[in-house]
Design a protein around this motif. Structure first.
Motif, mmCIF file in Angstrom:
data_model
loop_
_atom_site.group_PDB
_atom_site.id
_atom_site.type_symbol
_atom_site.label_atom_id
_atom_site.label_comp_id
_atom_site.label_asym_id
_atom_site.label_seq_id
_atom_site.Cartn_x
_atom_site.Cartn_y
_atom_site.Cartn_z
ATOM 1 N N LEU A 1 -18.702 -12.219 -30.301
ATOM 2 C CA LEU A 1 -20.020 -11.596 -30.480
ATOM 3 C C LEU A 1 -20.334 -10.702 -29.281
ATOM 4 O O LEU A 1 -20.821 -9.566 -29.445
ATOM 5 N N GLU A 2 -20.049 -11.196 -28.086
ATOM 6 C CA GLU A 2 -20.292 -10.397 -26.882
ATOM 7 C C GLU A 2 -19.443 -9.137 -26.863
ATOM 8 O O GLU A 2 -19.894 -8.067 -26.420
ATOM 9 N N ASP A 3 -18.195 -9.233 -27.369
ATOM 10 C CA ASP A 3 -17.339 -8.053 -27.464
ATOM 11 C C ASP A 3 -17.999 -6.981 -28.328
ATOM 12 O O ASP A 3 -17.977 -5.783 -28.003
ATOM 13 N N ALA A 4 -18.556 -7.419 -29.457
ATOM 14 C CA ALA A 4 -19.163 -6.469 -30.385
ATOM 15 C C ALA A 4 -20.393 -5.802 -29.789
ATOM 16 O O ALA A 4 -20.639 -4.607 -30.008
ATOM 17 N N VAL A 5 -21.156 -6.573 -29.033
ATOM 18 C CA VAL A 5 -22.435 -6.089 -28.499
ATOM 19 C C VAL A 5 -22.247 -5.232 -27.242
ATOM 20 O O VAL A 5 -23.095 -4.406 -26.907
ATOM 21 N N ALA A 6 -21.139 -5.415 -26.549
ATOM 22 C CA ALA A 6 -20.907 -4.691 -25.297
ATOM 23 C C ALA A 6 -21.059 -3.184 -25.490
ATOM 24 O O ALA A 6 -20.512 -2.600 -26.430
#
Length: 333
Positions: free
Chosen positions: A198-203
């Protein structure tokens, strides 16, 4: 008391070794002796003790499955896959549940070593590889469901949890959601990988992520987390929730609907695993599909391959790919 070999021998008028030959080497008996033993077995209702026979022979056709949390539907599917692979290979399968407790997990491994199983499939809480490598030195092979450190003697079957989390995040961002709440269990590595995805997508975007810990990944955790969301002023609530499994997602979905919060108009929800309940919930749940049955079957087959060819090299694990199944909880009817 159950009838014994001695009881069968006495009734048949033969020696105990003759009964043993009937059970294990019937081709060495004449028809007359075999008929006497067969008749005595039928009359007494004698059932051979297969475990004792295998132990006397120095081997057993038994495998073990150690689950992280047997009460979650995903593990029902995984265990069916392992069981089918074992049965088709002519193996018996023992089950145990670690219940997210490290001491129980270690005790389960010790118990199956004492019972002399030949192989173990485990979905672990801790890093169990050093312990499983000890068992491998004693002839007990293992397959871990999940990521493990590199090992020359322990097999693994993996799922791309991080990729699944990334799919969930990208989907929510594509819908214009920017305040995302993640519900996960920090003690479970797979849950942490889903959060990282999820953090990868939001970065690099203007979206934000908040986190609420849900230690048991159960529906009750989702209900409690949903209560915390409901208590927030409307302007401070997330506009999207990504739960580390479907049961948590269903719990939070239920709580929001009870309090008049619309799904997905006010809050979009994504779960993980795509168990049957995801499709059956009041608002059908968008979920990252993790094929539990297929993963379990692959783990069981990989273990049996090790036992069939113990000198063969372990194949490099190829993760099962994640797939997003989109339903009404994010896109509406």
């Amino acid at each position: 008391m159950p009838a014994s070999v001695k009881d069968v021998a006495a009734l048949a008028g033969v020696s105990s070794s003759t009964v043993s030959n009937y059970l294990n080497h019937p081709h060495v008996l004449g028809e007359s002796s075999a008929a006497k033993v067969r008749d005595a077995i039928d009359r007494l209702g004698y059932v051979p003790n297969e475990s004792a026979r295998q132990l006397r022979a120095g081997s057993s056709k038994t495998l073990a499955l150690i689950l992280l949390d047997a009460w979650l539907p995903y593990f029902h599917e995984l265990s069916r896959g392992v069981e089918d692979a074992a049965r088709e290979g002519g193996w018996s399968l023992f089950f145990s549940n670690s219940n997210r407790d490290a001491a129980t997990e270690r005790g389960n491994i010790d118990m199956f070593e004492a019972h002399r199983v030949q192989g173990i499939v485990i979905y672990p809480l801790e890093d169990v590889v050093p312990r499983l490598e000890q068992l491998a030195d004693r002839g007990i092979r293992s397959v871990v469901v999940g990521p493990i450190p590199e090992s020359s003697s322990i097999g693994s079957v993996r799922f791309d949890d991080r990729g699944g989390g990334r799919l969930a995040g990208e989907h929510l961002l594509s819908l214009g959601r920017r305040r995302i709440l993640f519900l996960g269990a920090p003690s479970v590595s797979q849950s942490n990988d889903r959060r990282r995805g999820l953090e990868d997508a939001v970065a690099g975007t203007d979206a934000t992520i908040e986190v609420i810990d849900v230690p048991h990944l159960a529906t009750e955790d989702g209900l409690e987390a949903g209560g915390r969301v409901v208590a927030l002023p409307a302007a401070e609530r997330p506009d999207a929730i990504f739960a580390a499994n479907d049961m948590v997602a269903i719990g939070v979905l239920t709580q929001l609907l009870r309090h008049g919060i619309r799904v997905p108009e006010d809050v979009a929800i994504v779960g993980f695993d795509d168990v049957t309940q995801a499709r059956q919930s009041v608002v059908p749940l968008t979920s990252v599909r993790q094929p539990g049955y297929e993963i379990g079957r692959a783990a069981g087959a990989a273990l049996i391959r090790q036992l069939t060819d113990p000198t063969g090299e372990l194949p490099a694990p190829t993760p099962f790919a994640a797939e997003l199944v989109v339903r009404e909880s994010t896109v509406g009817a």
